[in-house]
Write a protein that holds these residues in place. Structure first.
Motif, PDB file in Angstrom:
ATOM      1  N   GLY A   1       0.823  -1.206   0.000  1.00 27.12           N
ATOM      2  CA  GLY A   1       0.000   0.000   0.000  1.00 27.12           C
ATOM      3  C   GLY A   1       0.855   1.255   0.000  1.00 27.12           C
ATOM      4  N   LEU A   2       1.917   1.206   0.771  1.00 25.04           N
ATOM      5  CA  LEU A   2       2.803   2.364   0.882  1.00 25.04           C
ATOM      6  C   LEU A   2       3.475   2.662  -0.456  1.00 25.04           C
ATOM      7  CD1 LEU A   2       4.092   4.418   2.841  1.00 25.04           C
ATOM      8  CD2 LEU A   2       5.888   2.750   3.264  1.00 25.04           C
ATOM      9  N   MET A   3       4.002   1.632  -1.095  1.00 24.51           N
ATOM     10  CA  MET A   3       4.781   1.846  -2.309  1.00 24.51           C
ATOM     11  C   MET A   3       3.933   2.055  -3.563  1.00 24.51           C
ATOM     12  SD  MET A   3       7.506   1.982  -0.724  1.00 24.51           S
ATOM     13  CE  MET A   3       8.516   2.551  -2.089  1.00 24.51           C
ATOM     14  N   THR A   4       2.622   1.817  -3.463  1.00 29.00           N
ATOM     15  CA  THR A   4       1.776   2.122  -4.616  1.00 29.00           C
ATOM     16  C   THR A   4       1.143   3.507  -4.468  1.00 29.00           C
ATOM     17  OG1 THR A   4       0.015   0.853  -3.567  1.00 29.00           O
ATOM     18  CG2 THR A   4       1.251  -0.235  -5.291  1.00 29.00           C
ATOM     19  N   ALA A   5       1.410   4.179  -3.344  1.00 27.89           N
ATOM     20  CA  ALA A   5       1.047   5.592  -3.224  1.00 27.89           C
ATOM     21  C   ALA A   5       2.151   6.380  -3.933  1.00 27.89           C
ATOM     22  CB  ALA A   5       0.958   5.982  -1.754  1.00 27.89           C
ATOM     23  N   PRO A   6       1.834   7.603  -4.349  1.00 29.25           N
ATOM     24  CA  PRO A   6       2.865   8.367  -5.079  1.00 29.25           C
ATOM     25  C   PRO A   6       4.001   8.831  -4.174  1.00 29.25           C
ATOM     26  CG  PRO A   6       0.846   9.647  -4.897  1.00 29.25           C
ATOM     27  CD  PRO A   6       0.552   8.311  -4.312  1.00 29.25           C
ATOM     28  N   VAL A   7       4.841   7.903  -3.753  1.00 24.20           N
ATOM     29  CA  VAL A   7       6.001   8.237  -2.920  1.00 24.20           C
ATOM     30  C   VAL A   7       7.257   7.653  -3.555  1.00 24.20           C
ATOM     31  CG1 VAL A   7       4.670   8.282  -0.785  1.00 24.20           C
ATOM     32  CG2 VAL A   7       5.739   6.163  -1.494  1.00 24.20           C
TER      33      VAL A   7
END
Lengths: 252, 311
Positions: free
Chosen positions: A91-97
């Motif tokens: 979830g974290l890495m599929t957010a624009p980060v």
């Protein structure tokens, strides 16, 4: 660079840290150890006159060093391992980060907590002023040098712990491997005291010796070589961490 | 909205996706079907920029998922299969965090969180810790998370798994209502759901796309389409002879019991034999007690396409 992303992740990390009992247990034991160490430092001065200031005795104390070795592995063990295990990493890495925004945010969160753990000890020297019968001059320079050293040591150990946490989804493995690695870094620097290695090796060991650096900083000597060592080593470890989380996804 | 070209994903030794190509236009709701291990999740993970493809390209809204992954990630809402959530946070805290992380700012954070909570019926659990929520609620929190930044494209990996029938119906209606405004790619094993919500279906098997069409067209293709089951009082061989004599029947299977015969009739493509069967029974004076045409479901399509080589 998106500071907003870093701030948001940093807040989340700190919130989770403070919502877990680990944070309070660590804070409790840390204050217990530093308080106890301060007490015996004062006692040492009561017994006989010394060549050291109370803070010098405090920072050179064995208990402080042991606590230092344990603190970062425990603080960093969750950083990535927990995200891998719960799957929140996805979830974290599929957010624009960006990868390094995540690494930096987690690093800063751990450091912020570490600073918070150390903050109360700043009061100790003022307490000493109050309780001392004869007025004692404050040796501001060396004390702040000591704190700078504490921060740099934290930076190095945190980067090391973070890197190891990024390698495994098992927190227990992360904390144990971090602990071993941290101890290795620390005790390598101590080898000079036990053996008498030939020149070149001696220089290298002395360059990375946390203990020797602390001694120098405690006397108010700002050793720029040490500064470069901590900054560059931490930076390199964070870079490696970024590469590791990148490769985790390649192989995911 | 989605452009996938010759996409290949190889894990250590295993080829999960073997060169698939497809495209999805804006506003479409596309169902992604296939047996477990067909490569659905892998494709979705590549589209959501979680992992890179071994070869081939995937583009979302014109941006390459590998070279412009931040731009892609800003435009998609991805709901992973295992619903990962930070369980130590409350629903409100979690959704706020996700909204901020995805670049929602200022006053919009509050309004967006309130909107998705209402859409996913989460208002009653706003202040509860996620760790205390049931599977159904967690599922909906993840769905709310996927929608919180109002993305153009929603990628939902089995969004209704673990929900009860009422909740499934609710999520289905929700997805349907999002169509048109949003593009949706969803994978699921609940086939009636796809029949009801999706404007197009992609069936994946062993890393390849086996079919891509509207549900209605796919069902027309099925071999068992138009099959009829009938039961009447007659001798099995007499019944079979009479039915095959029609000339429009490809195959006929009979089973006899207690003087009744049960026949399964597979007519030639496009033929409806129900009337003819009735006429036979009337002519021969056989008592007729059942005459049903098998209704083709997507399940038949799915089974036929994904099990072909087993036969």
């Amino acid at each position: 660079m998106n500071f907003n992303t870093i701030r948001v992740i940093l807040q989340r990390e700190l919130r989770s840290l403070f919502l877990s009992p680990i944070a309070y247990m660590l804070a409790f034991f840390y204050l217990l150890i530093t308080g106890f160490t301060f007490m015996i430092s004062v006692q040492a001065l009561n017994e006989s006159p010394r060549d050291f200031t109370v803070m010098e005795i405090f920072f050179q104390n064995f208990f402080i060093w042991i606590a230092q070795l344990f603190i970062m592995p425990v603080l960093t063990m969750r950083s990535f391992s927990e995200e891998y295990r719960l799957g929140t990493f996805e979830g974290l890495m599929t957010a624009p980060v960006r990868d390094w925004e995540v690494v930096l945010a987690k690093y800063l969160a751990v450091l912020a907590f570490y600073v918070a753990l150390w903050a109360p000890t700043v009061l100790y020297q003022f307490i000493f002023q109050i309780v001392a019968v004869t007025p004692t001059p404050l040796s501001n320079g060396p004390v702040w040098c000591n704190y700078a050293m504490v921060l740099m040591m934290g930076m190095l150990y945190a980067a090391l712990g973070l890197m190891i946490s990024s390698l495994t989804h098992n927190q227990i493995v992360a904390v144990l491997v971090s602990l071993v690695s941290t101890c290795m870094v620390f005790f390598l620097g101590l080898l000079n005291f036990f053996f008498n290695p030939p020149g070149a090796i001696r220089d290298v060991l002395s360059y990375i010796s946390v203990f020797e650096h602390m001694e120098q900083f405690g006397q108010g000597i700002v050793n720029t070589r040490a500064l470069v060592f901590y900054a560059s080593a931490s930076f390199m470890l964070l870079l490696v961490t970024q590469k590791i989380i990148e490769s985790k996804r390649w192989r995911a | 909205m989605i452009e996938v070209n010759n996409l290949v994903k190889r894990y250590a030794g295993v080829e999960a996706v073997r060169g698939i190509s497809f495209s999805v236009s804006p506003g479409e709701i596309v169902g992604f079907l296939g047996p477990n291990g067909a490569g659905k999740s892998s494709t979705m993970k590549i589209l959501s920029c979680f992992m890179p493809a071994t070869s081939g390209t995937a583009k979302v809204a014109g941006f390459d998922t590998f070279t412009h992954s931040i731009e892609v990630r800003q435009r998609i809402g991805y709901m992973p299969e295992n619903v990962p959530l930070y369980t130590e946070l409350t629903v409100d805290e979690f959704l706020r965090f996700r909204a901020q992380l995805k670049g929602v700012t200022g006053k919009k954070i509050k309004t967006r969180v309130a909107e998705v909570k209402a859409l996913c019926e989460l208002d009653s659990v706003s202040k509860k810790l996620i760790s205390t929520l049931s599977k159904g609620f967690r599922q909906r929190v993840a769905l709310a998370d996927a929608m919180v930044h109002d993305p153009d494209l929603l990628i939902l990996d089995e969004p209704t798994i673990g929900l009860d029938p009422n909740q499934i119906r609710h999520v289905r209606d929700l997805i349907k209502s999002l169509g048109g405004k949003h593009t949706i790619l969803l994978s699921t094993h609940i086939l009636p759901e796809v029949e009801m919500t999706c404007s197009r279906v992609l069936i994946l098997n062993k890393g390849r796309i086996e079919a891509s069409d509207t549900p209605a067209n796919l069902m027309r293709r099925v071999r068992s389409g138009g099959a009829v089951v009938s039961e009447f009082r007659a001798a099995a061989d007499a019944a079979e002879k009479a039915i095959l004599a029609l000339g429009t029947v490809e195959e006929c299977r009979t089973t006899a019991h207690d003087g009744w015969v049960r026949v399964e009739i597979f007519p030639k493509k496009g033929e409806d034999v129900r009337e003819a069967i009735f006429h036979i029974c009337a002519r021969e004076r056989w008592d007729l007690r059942e005459l049903t045409q098998h209704k083709v479901t997507l399940e038949d399509v799915f089974v036929e396409i994904t099990q072909e080589d087993k036969e």
